[in-house]
Design a protein around this motif. Sequence first.
Motif, PDB file in Angstrom:
ATOM      1  N   PRO A 105       0.469  -1.268  -0.003  1.00 53.99           N
ATOM      2  CA  PRO A 105      -0.323  -0.445  -0.049  1.00 53.99           C
ATOM      3  C   PRO A 105       0.921   1.229   0.200  1.00 53.99           C
ATOM      4  O   PRO A 105       0.531   2.206  -0.928  1.00 53.99           O
ATOM      5  N   LYS A 106       2.068   1.297   0.865  1.00 51.79           N
ATOM      6  CA  LYS A 106       2.763   2.408   1.169  1.00 51.79           C
ATOM      7  C   LYS A 106       3.567   2.802  -0.641  1.00 51.79           C
ATOM      8  O   LYS A 106       3.952   3.988  -1.261  1.00 51.79           O
ATOM      9  N   ASP A 107       4.107   1.733  -0.947  1.00 52.22           N
ATOM     10  CA  ASP A 107       4.755   1.751  -2.536  1.00 52.22           C
ATOM     11  C   ASP A 107       3.687   1.959  -4.222  1.00 52.22           C
ATOM     12  O   ASP A 107       4.811   2.998  -4.633  1.00 52.22           O
ATOM     13  N   ASN A 108       2.661   1.898  -3.717  1.00 46.94           N
ATOM     14  CA  ASN A 108       1.513   2.120  -4.258  1.00 46.94           C
ATOM     15  C   ASN A 108       0.589   3.194  -4.393  1.00 46.94           C
ATOM     16  O   ASN A 108      -0.580   3.677  -5.306  1.00 46.94           O
ATOM     17  N   GLU A 109       0.725   3.874  -3.357  1.00 49.28           N
ATOM     18  CA  GLU A 109      -0.390   4.516  -2.629  1.00 49.28           C
ATOM     19  C   GLU A 109      -1.279   4.624  -2.987  1.00 49.28           C
ATOM     20  O   GLU A 109      -2.639   5.071  -3.527  1.00 49.28           O
ATOM     21  N   ILE A 110      -1.614   3.499  -2.452  1.00 48.65           N
ATOM     22  CA  ILE A 110      -2.700   2.977  -2.003  1.00 48.65           C
ATOM     23  C   ILE A 110      -4.121   3.359  -1.350  1.00 48.65           C
ATOM     24  O   ILE A 110      -3.560   3.661  -0.052  1.00 48.65           O
ATOM     25  N   ASP A 111      -5.326   3.863  -1.401  1.00 46.02           N
ATOM     26  CA  ASP A 111      -6.272   4.623  -1.007  1.00 46.02           C
ATOM     27  C   ASP A 111      -7.092   3.415  -0.240  1.00 46.02           C
ATOM     28  O   ASP A 111      -7.701   4.279   0.607  1.00 46.02           O
ATOM     29  N   LEU A 112      -7.391   2.951  -0.217  1.00 44.71           N
ATOM     30  CA  LEU A 112      -8.080   0.976   0.193  1.00 44.71           C
ATOM     31  C   LEU A 112      -7.812  -0.406  -0.739  1.00 44.71           C
ATOM     32  O   LEU A 112      -7.543  -0.646  -1.793  1.00 44.71           O
ATOM     33  N   ILE A 113      -8.277  -1.234   0.954  1.00 37.08           N
ATOM     34  CA  ILE A 113      -7.718  -2.316   1.166  1.00 37.08           C
ATOM     35  C   ILE A 113      -8.889  -2.891   0.520  1.00 37.08           C
ATOM     36  O   ILE A 113      -9.775  -3.250   2.521  1.00 37.08           O
ATOM     37  N   VAL A 114      -9.479  -4.216  -0.319  1.00 32.83           N
ATOM     38  CA  VAL A 114     -10.321  -5.054   0.296  1.00 32.83           C
ATOM     39  C   VAL A 114      -9.463  -6.599   0.056  1.00 32.83           C
ATOM     40  O   VAL A 114      -9.038  -6.761  -0.411  1.00 32.83           O
ATOM     41  N   ILE A 115     -10.394  -6.579   1.467  1.00 32.13           N
ATOM     42  CA  ILE A 115     -10.170  -8.527   2.200  1.00 32.13           C
ATOM     43  C   ILE A 115     -10.944  -9.309   2.603  1.00 32.13           C
ATOM     44  O   ILE A 115     -11.768  -8.617   3.283  1.00 32.13           O
ATOM     45  N   GLY A 116     -10.239 -10.848   2.376  1.00 34.16           N
ATOM     46  CA  GLY A 116     -12.148 -11.558   2.438  1.00 34.16           C
ATOM     47  C   GLY A 116     -11.005 -11.335   4.125  1.00 34.16           C
ATOM     48  O   GLY A 116      -9.731 -11.637   4.573  1.00 34.16           O
ATOM     49  N   ALA A 117     -12.406 -11.952   4.784  1.00 37.15           N
ATOM     50  CA  ALA A 117     -12.072 -12.678   6.788  1.00 37.15           C
ATOM     51  C   ALA A 117     -11.522 -13.308   6.609  1.00 37.15           C
ATOM     52  O   ALA A 117     -11.943 -14.413   5.810  1.00 37.15           O
ATOM     53  N   THR A 118     -11.178 -13.948   7.296  1.00 34.71           N
ATOM     54  CA  THR A 118     -10.384 -15.179   7.566  1.00 34.71           C
ATOM     55  C   THR A 118     -11.033 -16.555   7.842  1.00 34.71           C
ATOM     56  O   THR A 118     -12.219 -16.207   8.251  1.00 34.71           O
ATOM     57  N   GLY A 119     -10.677 -17.385   7.138  1.00 31.48           N
ATOM     58  CA  GLY A 119     -11.647 -18.907   7.359  1.00 31.48           C
ATOM     59  C   GLY A 119     -11.095 -19.065   8.811  1.00 31.48           C
ATOM     60  O   GLY A 119     -11.331 -20.941   9.240  1.00 31.48           O
ATOM     61  N   LEU A 120     -10.110 -18.955   9.293  1.00 23.32           N
ATOM     62  CA  LEU A 120      -9.910 -19.807  10.537  1.00 23.32           C
ATOM     63  C   LEU A 120     -10.216 -19.679  11.697  1.00 23.32           C
ATOM     64  O   LEU A 120     -10.900 -18.666  11.913  1.00 23.32           O
ATOM     65  N   ASN A 121     -10.854 -21.148  12.451  1.00 24.35           N
ATOM     66  CA  ASN A 121     -11.312 -21.216  13.794  1.00 24.35           C
ATOM     67  C   ASN A 121     -10.361 -19.981  14.507  1.00 24.35           C
ATOM     68  O   ASN A 121      -9.470 -19.996  14.366  1.00 24.35           O
ATOM     69  N   ALA A 122     -10.858 -20.781  15.542  1.00 27.13           N
ATOM     70  CA  ALA A 122     -10.001 -19.556  16.521  1.00 27.13           C
ATOM     71  C   ALA A 122      -9.093 -20.188  17.283  1.00 27.13           C
ATOM     72  O   ALA A 122      -8.564 -18.788  17.818  1.00 27.13           O
ATOM     73  N   ILE A 123      -8.960 -21.409  17.312  1.00 33.68           N
ATOM     74  CA  ILE A 123      -7.194 -21.963  17.806  1.00 33.68           C
ATOM     75  C   ILE A 123      -6.409 -21.247  16.683  1.00 33.68           C
ATOM     76  O   ILE A 123      -4.943 -20.895  17.232  1.00 33.68           O
ATOM     77  N   GLY A 124      -6.818 -21.172  15.335  1.00 35.60           N
ATOM     78  CA  GLY A 124      -6.368 -21.087  14.175  1.00 35.60           C
ATOM     79  C   GLY A 124      -5.709 -19.660  13.970  1.00 35.60           C
ATOM     80  O   GLY A 124      -4.661 -19.425  14.087  1.00 35.60           O
TER      81      GLY A 124
END
Length: 165
Positions: A105-124
Amino acid sequence: MSYQKILVGIDGSKQSEMAFSKAVDIAKQNDAALYLLSVINGERYPTTSPSGFGFVDKSIYDSAIQEMNKRLAENKQKAEDAGVKEVHTDVEIGNAKVELAEKYPKDNEIDLIVIGATGLNAIGRLIVGSTAAYTVRIAPCDVTVVKTDLDNQKLDIKESSYPEI
């Protein structure tokens, strides 16, 4: 305010594909450039280089890089077919959290990141940690965490690419 440079992390999971789909919509609405990034986790080791660290022979990552470049090329075509005018793709080797939340993001001057929520369970999450949570905390820009499909229905996280722990 409108977003001009939107980054989406692609790892092949159902969550990242939903994040990609929603990022395409956001990019179209804002007439923004879309950046597709895949990070292959690579271990650094101490070296005498100016940075102090390097990678084990990068050729061990060649097949993974080729596979992710193919996936990103397919996603780029989908985004262009949907009407996104400017799409960039990159595959990086390193720490996924650092690359996605900080360096890229810093190198490319990104102004929004869209990311999926993790699928790991609580222990993961306790063992591995959540890339999404880290990105929300550290990113220098806005972050959208995708937890639903295009119909805003909750994703079935059991279909994620992570093993049950």
